[in-house]
Design an enzyme around this catalytic site. Structure first.
Site, short mmCIF file in Angstrom:
data_model
loop_
_atom_site.label_atom_id
_atom_site.label_comp_id
_atom_site.label_asym_id
_atom_site.label_seq_id
_atom_site.Cartn_x
_atom_site.Cartn_y
_atom_site.Cartn_z
CG ASP A 104 -0.61 -0.53 2.51
OD1 ASP A 104 0.73 -0.87 2.47
OD2 ASP A 104 -1.14 -0.87 3.52
CD GLU A 166 -4.07 4.39 7.05
OE1 GLU A 166 -5.30 4.56 7.44
OE2 GLU A 166 -3.13 4.06 7.11
#
Length: 425
Positions: A104, A166
């Site tokens: 990520d 997120e």
């Protein structure tokens, strides 16, 4: 290949690591190629100094594409606007095995408080406070290793540089919905863990994170003067009853092993002290390790607000925004991964730890195909890396990044060999 570091590596501060050319005990191409360490850390330093928030990772995307082009991969595929992925095709013999690796790339809206780092964030109010710069850089290491050792495997290694872990819209959801996992045997994810010392790893089976759903409840009543409350319908009283009652969904309707948590984070309503409130907005989250509990509690949250609104002569609107599912580690893939880490770092490097209460959108991967999500430690008092994720002082050493890259590639190679052998038998 881009290789200039944004900050020099302080080799004296880096903890010792096993020799990258250590014997492979029968698995060919299990080590990172020579010269890859500086490239991995160059990307890490760039990303940490130039953090971008979820769904804004355009410069990060471009920089990763630059490093991929330097490795000879000039046409990475773009997805979710700010993400990209690349495939490395094996040229070896044997049964093809296809593996996905996730790194990520997004940062957080936090002001970094690490003046000791030469590659600290240069962007006010933003930092890599969750270690995604470490994950993405380690994933680049997997790309470099797969290219260097492609003659040793058949099949495909797909490395996904995934944005928006997120915040919504989540990149992991796009990976699953856009078919990026179709045709793959398993997936590998990783995350730094400040509860584990640098140099140590942990791999648990079963649920290792929780799902995370958001919900909003709007209760509507009727205004009146506070001196004559019988003429109104008090939305604050309705909402207060709801907040109290939903706690019983955990304490009286849920098994402790499910690890379910319901939290109300916002309670907005009212205009004046002498007016009965006619509208309250509640916002909350539902987290659990169990997919069954997740479905049950979603339904009960809706049932209770309907019943409580009716009981108090009010009205209600309920909205649920499904988030990421829990990350559930596959037993068989975990066994392979543990053996791979033990092979390069020793069995003592594997330590027990607890499942996390937080969420990770790698759950979308694990929901689709057998997966392993491993933790690598980053707690190191000497380097000032001693706080938890999502804090201004959070840190991961360069050495932790390199260890993660070696571990991720060793896991990929071990999976390829183990699944190939299993298919042959």
């Amino acid at each position: 290949m881009p290789g200039k570091l944004s900050a020099p590596i302080d080799r004296d501060r880096m903890m010792s690591t096993p020799n990258q050319t250590a014997p492979s005990n029968g698995i060919d191409g299990i080590n990172l190629p020579a010269g890859s360490e500086d490239v991995i850390l160059a990307l890490r330093h760039y990303m940490h100094a130039n953090p971008e928030l979820s769904n804004e990772e355009y410069d990060t995307q471009a920089k990763i594409a630059e490093y991929l082009a330097g490795a000879g991969l000039r046409d990475p595929q773009v997805f979710h606007n700010t993400g990209l992925f690349v495939d490395v095709f094996g040229e070896g013999n044997g049964i093809p095995v296809n593996v996905v690796v996730r790194g990520d790339i997004d940062a957080l809206p936090i002001e970094e408080a690490r003046p000791d780092l030469p590659y600290r964030s240069r962007i006010p109010g933003k930092m890599h406070a969750c270690g995604h710069d470490a994950h993405a850089s380690a994933a680049l290491g997997v790309v470099l290793a797969a290219l260097a050792h492609r003659q040793n495997f058949a099949g495909k290694v797909r490395v996904v540089f995934q944005p928006a872990e997120e915040a919504e819209p989540l990149g992991g959801r796009s990976v699953a919905e856009q078919g990026l996992l179709d045709g793959f045997d398993c997936a590998v994810g990783m995350h730094v863990n400040p509860e584990i010392a640098s140099g140590e790893f942990s791999i648990l089976t079963g649920p290792v994170t929780k799902s995370s759903d958001e919900f909003q409840v709007i209760f509507t009543g009727k205004k009146s003067h506070a001196a004559w409350p019988e003429l109104g319908v008090d939305a604050i009283a309705i909402a207060s009853t709801y907040v109290t009652e939903i706690q019983k969904l955990i304490s009286r309707e849920s098994h402790a092993d499910e690890g379910s948590v319901i939290s109300i984070g916002r309670f907005h309503g009212g205009e004046a002290t002498n007016i009965v409130c006619d509208r309250v907005v509640l916002d909350g989250t539902l987290r659990t390790r169990s997919s069954e509990a997740r479905q049950r509690l979603r339904a009960r949250l809706k049932d209770l607000c309907d019943q409580i609104a009716t009981m108090h002569r009010g009205h209600v609107e309920f909205t649920l925004v499904p988030g990421e599912p829990a990350v559930v580690n596959d037993v068989g893939v975990c066994k392979i991964a543990r053996e791979a880490i033990a092979q390069i770092y020793g069995s003592n490097s594997l330590v027990p730890t607890r499942a996390l209460a937080g969420a990770d959108d790698f759950g979308f991967y694990a929901e689709k195909i057998p997966s392993v999500y491993f933790w690598f430690g980053c707690h190191n008092e000497a380097f000032g890396n001693k706080t938890h994720v999502h804090t201004a002082e959070f840190g991961v050493s360069d050495d932790d990044v390199l260890r993660a890259a070696r571990a991720a590639w060793a896991i990929v190679r071990s999976i390829q060999c183990s699944i190939s052998e299993a298919k042959l038998s």
